[in-house]
Scaffold this motif. Structure first.
Motif, PDB file in Angstrom:
ATOM      1  N   TYR A   1       1.209 -22.680 -17.161  1.00 42.44           N
ATOM      2  CA  TYR A   1       1.817 -21.565 -17.798  1.00 42.44           C
ATOM      3  C   TYR A   1       0.904 -21.069 -19.044  1.00 42.44           C
ATOM      4  O   TYR A   1       0.435 -21.877 -19.968  1.00 42.44           O
ATOM      5  CB  TYR A   1       3.048 -22.200 -18.193  1.00 42.44           C
ATOM      6  CG  TYR A   1       4.139 -22.175 -16.976  1.00 42.44           C
ATOM      7  CD1 TYR A   1       4.360 -20.898 -16.411  1.00 42.44           C
ATOM      8  CD2 TYR A   1       4.553 -23.346 -16.414  1.00 42.44           C
ATOM      9  CE1 TYR A   1       5.359 -21.049 -15.272  1.00 42.44           C
ATOM     10  CE2 TYR A   1       5.143 -23.329 -15.243  1.00 42.44           C
ATOM     11  CZ  TYR A   1       5.416 -22.283 -14.685  1.00 42.44           C
ATOM     12  OH  TYR A   1       6.404 -22.442 -13.348  1.00 42.44           O
ATOM     13  N   GLY A   2       1.004 -19.857 -19.282  1.00 43.20           N
ATOM     14  CA  GLY A   2       0.199 -19.236 -20.184  1.00 43.20           C
ATOM     15  C   GLY A   2      -1.254 -19.067 -19.886  1.00 43.20           C
ATOM     16  O   GLY A   2      -1.873 -18.477 -20.775  1.00 43.20           O
ATOM     17  N   VAL A   3      -1.831 -19.361 -18.710  1.00 41.69           N
ATOM     18  CA  VAL A   3      -3.143 -19.559 -18.500  1.00 41.69           C
ATOM     19  C   VAL A   3      -3.208 -18.611 -16.952  1.00 41.69           C
ATOM     20  O   VAL A   3      -3.786 -17.504 -16.726  1.00 41.69           O
ATOM     21  CB  VAL A   3      -3.926 -20.660 -18.434  1.00 41.69           C
ATOM     22  CG1 VAL A   3      -5.342 -20.546 -17.895  1.00 41.69           C
ATOM     23  CG2 VAL A   3      -3.849 -21.548 -19.539  1.00 41.69           C
ATOM     24  N   ILE A   4      -2.388 -19.411 -16.178  1.00 41.07           N
ATOM     25  CA  ILE A   4      -2.685 -18.783 -14.518  1.00 41.07           C
ATOM     26  C   ILE A   4      -1.321 -18.267 -14.533  1.00 41.07           C
ATOM     27  O   ILE A   4      -0.884 -16.996 -13.861  1.00 41.07           O
ATOM     28  CB  ILE A   4      -2.859 -19.715 -13.431  1.00 41.07           C
ATOM     29  CG1 ILE A   4      -4.257 -20.223 -13.711  1.00 41.07           C
ATOM     30  CG2 ILE A   4      -2.693 -19.145 -12.147  1.00 41.07           C
ATOM     31  CD1 ILE A   4      -4.674 -21.810 -13.126  1.00 41.07           C
ATOM     32  N   ALA A   5      -0.147 -18.621 -14.880  1.00 43.21           N
ATOM     33  CA  ALA A   5       1.188 -18.051 -14.691  1.00 43.21           C
ATOM     34  C   ALA A   5       1.558 -17.552 -16.013  1.00 43.21           C
ATOM     35  O   ALA A   5       1.080 -17.689 -17.220  1.00 43.21           O
ATOM     36  CB  ALA A   5       2.254 -19.234 -14.395  1.00 43.21           C
ATOM     37  N   LEU A   6       2.545 -16.375 -15.640  1.00 44.46           N
ATOM     38  CA  LEU A   6       2.837 -15.618 -16.906  1.00 44.46           C
ATOM     39  C   LEU A   6       4.002 -16.350 -17.607  1.00 44.46           C
ATOM     40  O   LEU A   6       4.948 -16.782 -16.864  1.00 44.46           O
ATOM     41  CB  LEU A   6       3.532 -13.968 -16.529  1.00 44.46           C
ATOM     42  CG  LEU A   6       2.149 -13.323 -15.912  1.00 44.46           C
ATOM     43  CD1 LEU A   6       2.717 -11.984 -15.410  1.00 44.46           C
ATOM     44  CD2 LEU A   6       1.171 -13.040 -17.174  1.00 44.46           C
ATOM     45  N   ASN A   7       4.425 -16.061 -18.724  1.00 47.25           N
ATOM     46  CA  ASN A   7       5.128 -16.677 -19.658  1.00 47.25           C
ATOM     47  C   ASN A   7       6.717 -15.801 -19.247  1.00 47.25           C
ATOM     48  O   ASN A   7       6.318 -14.783 -18.661  1.00 47.25           O
ATOM     49  CB  ASN A   7       4.999 -16.973 -20.903  1.00 47.25           C
ATOM     50  CG  ASN A   7       4.150 -17.965 -21.331  1.00 47.25           C
ATOM     51  OD1 ASN A   7       4.116 -19.150 -20.826  1.00 47.25           O
ATOM     52  ND2 ASN A   7       3.197 -17.829 -22.388  1.00 47.25           N
ATOM     53  N   GLN A   8       7.591 -16.165 -19.673  1.00 45.67           N
ATOM     54  CA  GLN A   8       8.851 -15.524 -19.563  1.00 45.67           C
ATOM     55  C   GLN A   8       8.611 -14.173 -20.241  1.00 45.67           C
ATOM     56  O   GLN A   8       8.532 -13.885 -21.174  1.00 45.67           O
ATOM     57  CB  GLN A   8      10.050 -16.227 -20.131  1.00 45.67           C
ATOM     58  CG  GLN A   8      10.396 -17.460 -19.471  1.00 45.67           C
ATOM     59  CD  GLN A   8      11.414 -18.134 -20.416  1.00 45.67           C
ATOM     60  OE1 GLN A   8      11.408 -18.459 -21.207  1.00 45.67           O
ATOM     61  NE2 GLN A   8      12.554 -18.656 -19.671  1.00 45.67           N
ATOM     62  N   ALA A   9       9.093 -13.163 -19.182  1.00 41.29           N
ATOM     63  CA  ALA A   9       9.185 -11.913 -19.800  1.00 41.29           C
ATOM     64  C   ALA A   9      10.497 -11.625 -20.578  1.00 41.29           C
ATOM     65  O   ALA A   9      11.603 -12.312 -20.382  1.00 41.29           O
ATOM     66  CB  ALA A   9       9.560 -10.709 -18.489  1.00 41.29           C
ATOM     67  N   ASP A  10      10.478 -10.663 -21.495  1.00 36.78           N
ATOM     68  CA  ASP A  10      11.735 -10.568 -22.255  1.00 36.78           C
ATOM     69  C   ASP A  10      12.980 -10.073 -21.794  1.00 36.78           C
ATOM     70  O   ASP A  10      13.965 -10.786 -22.077  1.00 36.78           O
ATOM     71  CB  ASP A  10      11.486  -9.178 -23.368  1.00 36.78           C
ATOM     72  CG  ASP A  10      10.250  -9.489 -24.369  1.00 36.78           C
ATOM     73  OD1 ASP A  10      10.051 -10.656 -24.540  1.00 36.78           O
ATOM     74  OD2 ASP A  10       9.946  -8.637 -25.035  1.00 36.78           O
ATOM     75  N   GLU A  11      13.013  -9.337 -20.380  1.00 41.61           N
ATOM     76  CA  GLU A  11      14.381  -9.231 -19.891  1.00 41.61           C
ATOM     77  C   GLU A  11      14.649 -10.245 -18.984  1.00 41.61           C
ATOM     78  O   GLU A  11      15.900 -10.470 -18.989  1.00 41.61           O
ATOM     79  CB  GLU A  11      13.884  -7.914 -18.960  1.00 41.61           C
ATOM     80  CG  GLU A  11      12.751  -8.239 -17.733  1.00 41.61           C
ATOM     81  CD  GLU A  11      11.300  -7.758 -18.104  1.00 41.61           C
ATOM     82  OE1 GLU A  11      10.518  -7.358 -17.263  1.00 41.61           O
ATOM     83  OE2 GLU A  11      11.090  -7.416 -19.432  1.00 41.61           O
ATOM     84  N   ALA A  12      13.746 -11.101 -18.635  1.00 41.67           N
ATOM     85  CA  ALA A  12      14.160 -12.434 -17.901  1.00 41.67           C
ATOM     86  C   ALA A  12      14.839 -13.244 -19.022  1.00 41.67           C
ATOM     87  O   ALA A  12      15.844 -13.897 -18.947  1.00 41.67           O
ATOM     88  CB  ALA A  12      13.110 -12.906 -17.483  1.00 41.67           C
ATOM     89  N   ARG A  13      14.209 -13.357 -20.303  1.00 45.72           N
ATOM     90  CA  ARG A  13      14.998 -14.212 -21.356  1.00 45.72           C
ATOM     91  C   ARG A  13      16.322 -13.896 -21.597  1.00 45.72           C
ATOM     92  O   ARG A  13      17.241 -14.384 -21.867  1.00 45.72           O
ATOM     93  CB  ARG A  13      13.992 -14.238 -22.607  1.00 45.72           C
ATOM     94  CG  ARG A  13      12.584 -14.958 -22.359  1.00 45.72           C
ATOM     95  CD  ARG A  13      11.588 -14.933 -23.509  1.00 45.72           C
ATOM     96  NE  ARG A  13      12.118 -15.130 -24.862  1.00 45.72           N
ATOM     97  CZ  ARG A  13      12.319 -16.184 -25.397  1.00 45.72           C
ATOM     98  NH1 ARG A  13      11.829 -17.239 -24.751  1.00 45.72           N
ATOM     99  NH2 ARG A  13      12.737 -16.078 -26.420  1.00 45.72           N
TER     100      ARG A  13
END
Length: 199
Positions: free
Chosen positions: A10-22
């Motif tokens: 997470y934060g490297v290969i995977a994207l962190n949570q999008a604002d809309e998801a949060r």
């Protein structure tokens, strides 16, 4: 240095949570955003280390002094929010693997997310020689043992690993465990770092 590069997820290969998801998660929780996220992250270490999903969400609710109306919906929304991949970094992983680099993954990840990643991104995961997931090991970064287990999975000593993570504290801990480690900045940065690792 041996030809071993280990990545955080997470934060490297995977994207962190999008604002809309949060926002969706907060709405499902029926809570104010600031105290909710404080409780969410405060309870997360045990979840990363293998705690059951329902127990985690009950712990978050207890910290907030509430009861969530629909825990299964919260679990589903949370899992979905952590399942997106950075396509540029994924492309680089394929590139490095095709060049002959031995790649590893060291991730703080909850147990329920592993099958999600296996089903959605199985081809990407297959390019890693070893997957070290906190939920399966019962220990999470920045605990020194996480890095030692990862090196063991790769069949090398920690000093033979180049480790890349987006969090400074995890990079510092990796260095203390003996790894060469860098804070992730960009795809190009990783491509250049890979050139320093012997093939």
């Amino acid at each position: 240095m041996a030809n071993v590069i280990v990545f955080d997820l997470y934060g490297v290969i995977a994207l962190n949570q999008a604002d809309e998801a949060r926002q969706r998660i907060v709405e499902l929780a029926g809570a104010e955003a600031e105290p909710f996220w404080e409780a969410y992250w405060a309870c997360r270490p045990a979840y990363d280390a293998g705690q059951d999903s329902t127990a985690y969400w009950n712990a978050v609710a207890d910290r907030l002094g509430v009861r969530f109306a629909d825990v299964p919906a919260l679990i589903a929304a949370d899992l979905d929010s952590w399942s997106r991949v950075d396509t540029a970094m994924a492309g680089l992983i394929y590139e490095l693997a095709d060049q002959g680099h031995r790649l590893g993954l060291l991730s703080n990840i909850i147990a329920d997310l592993v099958p999600v990643w296996e089903s959605r991104h199985g081809s990407l995961l297959s390019r890693f020689a070893a997957l070290t997931f906190s939920c399966r090991e019962g220990v999470a970064k920045p605990d020194r043992r996480a890095y030692e287990i990862c090196a063991e999975r790769m069949g090398v000593a920690p000093g033979e690993v180049l480790f890349i993570d987006d969090r400074e504290e995890n990079v510092v801990a990796a260095r203390e465990a003996g790894m060469t480690a860098e804070v992730f900045r960009s795809v190009e940065q990783v491509r250049e770092l890979a050139k320093t690792v012997a093939l």
